[in-house]
Structure formats: structure tokens, C-alpha cells
Design an enzyme around this catalytic site. Structure first.
Site, PDB file in Angstrom:
ATOM      1  CE  LYS A  33      -0.933 -40.401 -11.954  1.00 12.30           C
ATOM      2  NZ  LYS A  33      -2.094 -41.244 -12.050  1.00 12.30           N
ATOM      3  CG  ASP A  39      -3.982 -47.445 -16.205  1.00 11.20           C
ATOM      4  OD1 ASP A  39      -3.291 -46.504 -16.639  1.00 11.20           O
ATOM      5  OD2 ASP A  39      -4.658 -47.372 -15.159  1.00 11.20           O
ATOM      6  CD1 TRP A  83      -3.043 -46.272  -9.622  1.00  9.77           C
ATOM      7  CD2 TRP A  83      -5.099 -45.460 -10.018  1.00  9.77           C
ATOM      8  NE1 TRP A  83      -3.110 -44.981  -9.141  1.00  9.77           N
ATOM      9  CE2 TRP A  83      -4.344 -44.458  -9.374  1.00  9.77           C
ATOM     10  CE3 TRP A  83      -6.426 -45.181 -10.360  1.00  9.77           C
ATOM     11  CZ2 TRP A  83      -4.869 -43.200  -9.059  1.00  9.77           C
ATOM     12  CZ3 TRP A  83      -6.956 -43.923 -10.048  1.00  9.77           C
ATOM     13  CH2 TRP A  83      -6.171 -42.964  -9.401  1.00  9.77           C
TER      14      TRP A  83
HETATM   15  C1  LIG Z   1      -3.279 -41.712 -11.815  1.00 11.37           C
HETATM   16  C2  LIG Z   1      -3.689 -43.003 -12.380  1.00 11.37           C
HETATM   17  C3  LIG Z   1      -4.991 -43.221 -12.869  1.00 11.37           C
HETATM   18  C4  LIG Z   1      -6.065 -42.172 -12.815  1.00 11.37           C
HETATM   19  O1  LIG Z   1      -5.766 -41.163 -13.679  1.00 11.37           O
HETATM   20  P1  LIG Z   1      -6.720 -39.888 -13.864  1.00 11.37           P
HETATM   21  O2  LIG Z   1      -6.070 -39.227 -15.031  1.00 11.37           O
HETATM   22  O3  LIG Z   1      -6.640 -39.104 -12.605  1.00 11.37           O
HETATM   23  O4  LIG Z   1      -8.077 -40.365 -14.159  1.00 11.37           O
HETATM   24  C5  LIG Z   1      -5.266 -44.447 -13.408  1.00 11.37           C
HETATM   25  N1  LIG Z   1      -4.347 -45.425 -13.479  1.00 11.37           N
HETATM   26  C6  LIG Z   1      -3.090 -45.251 -13.018  1.00 11.37           C
HETATM   27  C7  LIG Z   1      -2.105 -46.357 -13.121  1.00 11.37           C
HETATM   28  C8  LIG Z   1      -2.727 -44.031 -12.455  1.00 11.37           C
HETATM   29  O5  LIG Z   1      -1.476 -43.854 -11.997  1.00 11.37           O
END
Ligand SMILES: *Cc1c(COP(=O)(O)O)cnc(C)c1O
Length: 361
Positions: free
Chosen positions: A196, A172, A103
Site C-alpha cells: 500500500k 497495523d 481490518w
Molecule cells: C490490506 C490490509 C491488510 C491485509 O494485508 P495483506 O498484506 O493482504 O495481508 C491488513 N490491514 C490493513 C489495514 C490493510 O489495509
């Protein structure tokens, strides 16, 4: 209803069943309005109440200080990879990134399209099995921010302590949002996709320091500007109505469970049960991540060989434990145990692991 599976999906993932049932009850006729919430104007009284309650609860449960504003955006965490440098980097300023796995690589690649960015620490040198200590970060002059991925969903690696550096952090937190307190004073912005820990896909939750909005870049498309979303309280255009509603319901559920500290305690308990099962298996199950950096949300593990891993996945699936396959880029197994994963799911998995090991020595 068929019995619910123990769903270890990395995202979209299991949500509290109470929230799903409540949403079902309210779906067709929202609070006696004679129509569904998704059929109403987003500027009408019903949705305005939903959105302002969700914002207030988000600030409260995340313990965000008033220097921050919460924004509800679309296009997941992925659009933030571009919006951050587009809004924040001015000529002569650089964005620093920790490369901790898949990521953060996404964030770096998109960042490079919009500004000058560099990798301050490269986890590739360590096979993505740990996070850096502050003194390992190679930070340059004129760095506007240090971007970190607080939890790498695929590699199962997390920052146990957030860095403390001279420039603001950007985090993030897609896969560990609302599972640990955030040291807000170090951050200018935190963001994550909702799917998530917070709700369904289709919503990105961004907390931005209000002072940052004062000189963010204006020469970009309107949807891409944080200042515009902030000025319109996330109603610049039609917001993702249903995901915001469900996010609000998940927040109410979290509050009822005891809020952030309860989520953190549960995450510690569930993850330590799984890591203990791995550690006590005499090397049958292994986790490649250094113990201090092991994720509390995504527990990755291997079996002695690929054939046993396949059997493990097939048999666990038959026993009602689904989505345990590791990400296709790394293989192996991964149990994602977000906030809504009940303790019973983790207990079932640890028992299955012991049984599988006994039967497949
Ligand atoms: C899933 C994830 C993303 C991407 O997320 P989307 O909502 O699908 O764009 C980015 N960073 C992390 C750490 C993730 O787990």
C-alpha cells in the site's frame, strides 16, 4: 509506453514510475552480474547488500530508534494477526483491540484463536465513522497490548492521534505506513503489508521492540517466531527477494523526495484537496467519516444515488482514472492516494468531480 493511468487502487497500488523503470533496467542483468537478482542466492553478496541497505534505510526513514529491529516477513499483514498473539500473549494475559472496521475485525477474529482477546472500543456503535478518544477505551487488567489499526483502508477512518495508554500499542499501519511519524515509545510492534505504500505484495514489514523478543513464546512453529527471524536478520528461510529489493528502491525514492516529512506534507495536501472538493459540493458528494478522523490515504465518498455512482465510475474510468470503486462491503467510491500518487492524479480527480457534478445535477 501507453500513458499511465491515474490509479487509485487501494492495494496493490500505484508505485513511483521512476522505481518501476529502474527495476526494469536492472532486471535481467543485475549490476553486471550476468544474472537477475531473483536468480541469485539470497546469501550471496548482491542480495545481502540489497537487504542490509533496505533495513538500514527503513530504520532511517521511519525514524525508528535502536530499541527496534525491522523484520521482513511473508504472508502480508494478515499473518501478523496470528503471529502477534502467538508470540506475545502468555497465560493470564489479554490482548485489547479497537474495532475500527474490516481490518481490525480480521485481527480480532484471528487473535481470538490464539489467546484471550477483547474489544476495548467498538466502532460498530458509531457505524465506523470515527476512532475513539483515549477515555472511551475500556481497558481491563492484565492487558498485554492494545492493538489498533492506524488507518482503516476500507472505511477511510484513521487515528489522527495515536492513543496514549498504560500498556504498549501494536499498530497495523498497512495503509498509512511512511506517511506520518510514529511515536515509537508507545509501541511494542508496528506492522504492515508492503503493497500500500512501500512496494509490491509479498512482503510484510514489521518493527518489533527488541526487549519483546526476550520472552516471546517459543512453543510455536519456527517461521511464526519473531525471535528466530530477528536472530537471523530476516534470513531464517528464503526471504521474498524481489519485494525486498523493490521496497529498498521505494525507500530510496522516498528519501530523494524529502523523507517522512515530505510524505506527510504531500498526504495532507492531497487529502485536503479531495475533502475540500467534497465539502464544497453542496452535499452532492458526501464523506460519512467525521472530519477529525478522515483518512489521508483512503478518501471515501458517496454520490446522491447508486445510479450516479455507477456513472461516475464509468466516466472517470474512461477519463483515465481507475479503481475508484469503494470496497464491495461498503459500496460508494474510494480514492486511495498513497505516497506514490502524484499530485496531478488528485488534481485530475477533483476537476473531474466538479465537471461530473455540473453535468449531472
Ligand atoms: C490490506 C490490509 C491488510 C491485509 O494485508 P495483506 O498484506 O493482504 O495481508 C491488513 N490491514 C490493513 C489495514 C490493510 O489495509
Amino acid at each position: 509506453m501507453t500513458e499511465r493511468k491515474h490509479n487509485f487502487s487501494a492495494g496493490p497500488c500505484t508505485l513511483p514510475v521512476e522505481v518501476l523503470q529502474q527495476a526494469q533496467q536492472q532486471f535481467v542483468d543485475y549490476q553486471g552480474a550476468g544474472m537477475a537478482l531473483i536468480e541469485m542466492s539470497h546469501r550471496g553478496e548482491h542480495f545481502q547488500a540489497v537487504a542490509s541497505e533496505a533495513s538500514a534505510l527503513a530504520m532511517e526513514i521511519f525514524q525508528a530508534p535502536e530499541e527496534f529491529q525491522v523484520l521482513f516477513l511473508q504472508a502480508g499483514a494478515t499473518l501478523q494477526f496470528s503471529m502477534i498473539p502467538m508470540n506475545l500473549l502468555h497465560p493470564g494475559e489479554k490482548g485489547a483491540y479497537v474495532n475500527s472496521g474490516a481490518w481490525s475485525q480480521g485481527a480480532i477474529a484471528d487473535g481470538a484463536l490464539h489467546g484471550e482477546v477483547y474489544t476495548a472500543w467498538d466502532g460498530a456503535d458509531h457505524h465506523y465513522t470515527r476512532m475513539p478518544a483515549d477515555r472511551e477505551l475500556a481497558l481491563q487488567d492484565n492487558t498485554r497490548y492494545l492493538h489498533i489499526t492506524t488507518n482503516e483502508t476500507i472505511g477511510g477512518v484513521r487515528f489522527a492521534e495515536f492513543p496514549q495508554v498504560e500498556m504498549p500499542l501494536i499498530g497495523d499501519m498497512s495503509s498509512d505506513y511512511m506517511s506520518r511519524p510514529i511515536p515509537w515509545s508507545r509501541f511494542d510492534l508496528v506492522y504492515g503489508g508492503a503493497q500500500k505504500n512501500l512496494g509490491p505484495a509479498g512482503l510484510a514489514v514489521v518493527f518489533i521492540r527488541k526487549a519483546v523478543l526476550e520472552n516471546s513464546n517459543r512453543n510455536i512453529g519456527k517461521y511464526l517466531r519473531y525471535d528466530i527471524h530477528a536472530a537471523h536478520a530476516s534470513m531464517f528461510n528464503t526471504p521474498p527477494v524481489f519485494p525486498i529489493y523493490l521496497f529498498g528502491e521505494v525507500l530510496k525514492w522516498m528519501k530523494k523526495q524529502g523523507g517522512l516529512s515530505a510524505m506527510q506534507r504531500n498526504a495532507e495536501q492531497k487529502s485536503s484537496m479531495l475533502y475540500a472538493a467534497i465539502e464544497q459540493s453542496d452535499g452532492y458528494y458526501t464523506c460519512p467519516v467525521e472530519p477529525a478522523c478522515r483518512s489521508h490515504m483512503n478518501v471515501v465518498f458517496r454520490l446522491p444515488n447508486a445510479e450516479l455512482e455507477q456513472q461516475f465510475l464509468t466516466q472517470s474510468h474512461a477519463a483515465g482514472m481507475v479503481n475508484l470503486k469503494g470496497h464491495r462491503s461498503v459500496g460508494g467510491c474510494r480514492a486511495s492516494i498513497y505516497n506514490a500518487m502524484p499530485l496531478a492524479g488528485v488534481t485530475a480527480l477533483t476537476e473531474f468531480m466538479a465537471e461530473f457534478q455540473a453535468n449531472n445535477r
